[in-house]
Design a protein around this motif. Sequence first.
Motif, PDB file in Angstrom:
ATOM      1  N   THR A   1      18.364  -0.674  -2.679  1.00 35.65           N
ATOM      2  CA  THR A   1      18.328  -1.890  -2.030  1.00 35.65           C
ATOM      3  C   THR A   1      17.251  -2.759  -2.520  1.00 35.65           C
ATOM      4  N   GLU A   2      17.361  -3.936  -2.702  1.00 33.74           N
ATOM      5  CA  GLU A   2      16.368  -5.231  -3.083  1.00 33.74           C
ATOM      6  C   GLU A   2      15.624  -5.697  -1.973  1.00 33.74           C
ATOM      7  N   VAL A   3      14.486  -5.757  -1.794  1.00 34.38           N
ATOM      8  CA  VAL A   3      13.543  -6.071  -0.593  1.00 34.38           C
ATOM      9  C   VAL A   3      12.717  -7.345  -0.972  1.00 34.38           C
ATOM     10  N   VAL A   4      12.710  -8.569  -0.606  1.00 34.37           N
ATOM     11  CA  VAL A   4      12.092  -9.580  -1.365  1.00 34.37           C
ATOM     12  C   VAL A   4      11.069  -9.965  -0.107  1.00 34.37           C
ATOM     13  N   ILE A   5       9.932 -10.187  -0.294  1.00 37.60           N
ATOM     14  CA  ILE A   5       8.879 -10.322   0.758  1.00 37.60           C
ATOM     15  C   ILE A   5       8.140 -11.571   0.384  1.00 37.60           C
ATOM     16  N   VAL A   6       8.082 -12.656   1.244  1.00 40.68           N
ATOM     17  CA  VAL A   6       7.445 -13.905   0.844  1.00 40.68           C
ATOM     18  C   VAL A   6       6.276 -13.906   1.635  1.00 40.68           C
ATOM     19  N   GLY A   7       5.323 -13.762   1.116  1.00 37.39           N
ATOM     20  CA  GLY A   7       3.814 -13.778   1.712  1.00 37.39           C
ATOM     21  C   GLY A   7       3.238 -12.329   1.713  1.00 37.39           C
ATOM     22  N   ALA A   8       2.151 -12.263   0.900  1.00 36.72           N
ATOM     23  CA  ALA A   8       1.465 -11.155   0.455  1.00 36.72           C
ATOM     24  C   ALA A   8       0.278 -10.737   1.217  1.00 36.72           C
ATOM     25  N   GLY A   9       0.051 -10.973   2.536  1.00 40.08           N
ATOM     26  CA  GLY A   9      -0.918 -10.704   3.466  1.00 40.08           C
ATOM     27  C   GLY A   9      -0.653  -9.351   3.857  1.00 40.08           C
ATOM     28  N   VAL A  10      -1.392  -9.117   5.004  1.00 41.19           N
ATOM     29  CA  VAL A  10      -1.405  -7.911   5.697  1.00 41.19           C
ATOM     30  C   VAL A  10       0.026  -7.173   5.967  1.00 41.19           C
TER      31      VAL A  10
ATOM     32  N   ALA B   1      13.215   1.443  -2.247  1.00 41.06           N
ATOM     33  CA  ALA B   1      13.675   0.222  -2.392  1.00 41.06           C
ATOM     34  C   ALA B   1      13.044  -0.548  -3.917  1.00 41.06           C
ATOM     35  N   LEU B   2      13.670  -1.492  -4.222  1.00 43.33           N
ATOM     36  CA  LEU B   2      12.979  -2.408  -5.320  1.00 43.33           C
ATOM     37  C   LEU B   2      12.389  -3.488  -4.590  1.00 43.33           C
ATOM     38  N   VAL B   3      10.999  -3.528  -4.732  1.00 40.18           N
ATOM     39  CA  VAL B   3      10.508  -4.514  -3.859  1.00 40.18           C
ATOM     40  C   VAL B   3       9.666  -5.787  -4.694  1.00 40.18           C
ATOM     41  N   LYS B   4      10.054  -6.953  -4.348  1.00 39.03           N
ATOM     42  CA  LYS B   4       9.480  -8.052  -4.969  1.00 39.03           C
ATOM     43  C   LYS B   4       8.694  -8.864  -4.140  1.00 39.03           C
ATOM     44  N   VAL B   5       7.489  -9.282  -4.332  1.00 35.56           N
ATOM     45  CA  VAL B   5       6.570  -9.973  -3.599  1.00 35.56           C
ATOM     46  C   VAL B   5       6.188 -11.422  -3.911  1.00 35.56           C
ATOM     47  N   PHE B   6       6.220 -12.523  -3.221  1.00 38.39           N
ATOM     48  CA  PHE B   6       6.036 -13.728  -3.568  1.00 38.39           C
ATOM     49  C   PHE B   6       4.919 -14.328  -2.766  1.00 38.39           C
ATOM     50  N   ASP B   7       3.926 -15.165  -3.337  1.00 40.16           N
ATOM     51  CA  ASP B   7       2.995 -15.667  -2.679  1.00 40.16           C
ATOM     52  C   ASP B   7       2.179 -16.728  -3.795  1.00 40.16           C
ATOM     53  N   ASN B   8       1.464 -17.808  -3.080  1.00 38.34           N
ATOM     54  CA  ASN B   8       1.037 -18.879  -4.132  1.00 38.34           C
ATOM     55  C   ASN B   8      -0.289 -18.496  -4.231  1.00 38.34           C
ATOM     56  N   ASP B   9      -0.828 -17.190  -3.602  1.00 33.70           N
ATOM     57  CA  ASP B   9      -2.392 -17.043  -3.667  1.00 33.70           C
ATOM     58  C   ASP B   9      -2.302 -15.804  -4.835  1.00 33.70           C
ATOM     59  N   ILE B  10      -3.011 -16.314  -5.653  1.00 35.55           N
ATOM     60  CA  ILE B  10      -3.138 -15.021  -6.926  1.00 35.55           C
ATOM     61  C   ILE B  10      -3.778 -14.116  -6.530  1.00 35.55           C
ATOM     62  N   SER B  11      -4.977 -14.215  -5.657  1.00 36.73           N
ATOM     63  CA  SER B  11      -5.823 -13.282  -5.150  1.00 36.73           C
ATOM     64  C   SER B  11      -4.889 -12.177  -4.267  1.00 36.73           C
ATOM     65  N   LYS B  12      -4.131 -12.490  -3.559  1.00 33.55           N
ATOM     66  CA  LYS B  12      -3.495 -11.613  -2.519  1.00 33.55           C
ATOM     67  C   LYS B  12      -2.584 -11.051  -3.677  1.00 33.55           C
ATOM     68  N   LEU B  13      -1.717 -11.673  -4.553  1.00 32.73           N
ATOM     69  CA  LEU B  13      -0.967 -10.990  -5.376  1.00 32.73           C
ATOM     70  C   LEU B  13      -1.595  -9.700  -6.481  1.00 32.73           C
ATOM     71  N   ARG B  14      -2.756 -10.089  -6.569  1.00 32.47           N
ATOM     72  CA  ARG B  14      -3.407  -9.193  -7.521  1.00 32.47           C
ATOM     73  C   ARG B  14      -3.957  -7.812  -6.652  1.00 32.47           C
ATOM     74  N   THR B  15      -4.508  -8.238  -5.328  1.00 33.03           N
ATOM     75  CA  THR B  15      -4.901  -7.337  -4.576  1.00 33.03           C
ATOM     76  C   THR B  15      -3.643  -6.154  -4.220  1.00 33.03           C
TER      77      THR B  15
END
Length: 402
Positions: free
Chosen positions: A195-204, A218-232
């Motif tokens: 299953t493909e799960v897309v998450i918009v927002g890389a906070g808690v 699942a196959l997980v893809k996370v989107f956010d405009n905060d590079i620091s959160k994506l890196r974390t």
Amino acid sequence: MLSDGLKSTSFFVREMALKVEQQQVSLVIGIPCEDEATEKRLGLTPETVALLVEAGYRVLLETGAGAGIQYSDAYYAESGAEIVETHQEVFQADLILKIASPTLEEVEMMRPRTTVFSFLQIHKLSSAILALMSEKRINALAYELLNDHTGMSPFVTAISEIEGASSITLAAELLSNAHGGKGILLGGIPGVSPTEVVIVGAGVAGTMAAKAALALGALVKVFDNDISKLRTIRHELGYMVYTSTLQPNVLRNVFRSADVVIGSMQYVNKTHFYRISSDLVREMKNGSLIIDLRMAQGGCFETTMEACLPGYPPIFEKFGVLHFCELSLSSRVARTASIALSNIFISLFSSMTDSGGLEYLARFNRGFASGFYMYCGKMVNSYVGNHFNYPVHNIGLFLPGC
């Protein structure tokens, strides 16, 4: 924790009893019943009530308030709470501990200069409510605005952890045939595409959702405009999770193949809002699922914003996509959420006791002071003030006294 001073605070009953003799607290805390149709969480459990009563606080509990978390009036009474019969009696307390934002009727019941704690469900507030708060010189604090020494709200962190994890178990349930879904297993087994799960927002919340989805395969893809959160999130979860900024073309391609899309972006105290357009939702497959974790803040998708209106169904289908838009997912696991909130409140009230009262804590703890959106009837938060076109004041002008 809310201040450096709390690091030395002990929660053993013996130690707290010693402090009571020094502080002589007399504050009255009121816990009213919430609207049971939409909110089952409560701010304090009986165990926390016992600690607060021993510390010198009085706790008034409206009869039946604990029913949503399976705690009886008798248990609260044994813990030291005073059980009262009516809403009116609870709202005579010095400090009202709520979950949902106060209604106009509830503000009318409050005595002048009462303090009310609640979540900031901004679409439930109104100019009339704020005007009455101003007239009565009410202190109003929102859990989302209050910060600890890390710069984050401990209340938001706790609830986001719960809702992030819960969103995946909910998705698994809604994708099954039993609830009208496509009849697919969330995750994957040998020989079947995951299953493909897309998450918009890389906070808690997004991080917890990604962790739970990955654990199921699942196959997980996370989107956010905060590079620091994506890196974390990449460092925490490894290279199994795909991360990207909010690039329109990339999002469009991902939405076309997604089975589940979870919206977990934060809007409180933000100057820029990103909402997923209905055009992207149209691109999703028939039978796919959207779960919006930010309904209390107005929703993450154009297609979910209408669900903030009274009487709108929390679960509906649009463009062949099932939308889940309950105001608070954590209310589905109300007992766990209430225990988490209660753990934070014991630290908060201990800190208040040590500081000599709410005003003194606000004066010397800027993270706590940031939790006010109304102080002595004055608007002191720009996020709320701008939303209702209210003049905003610096809370520091009022903290020495009002």
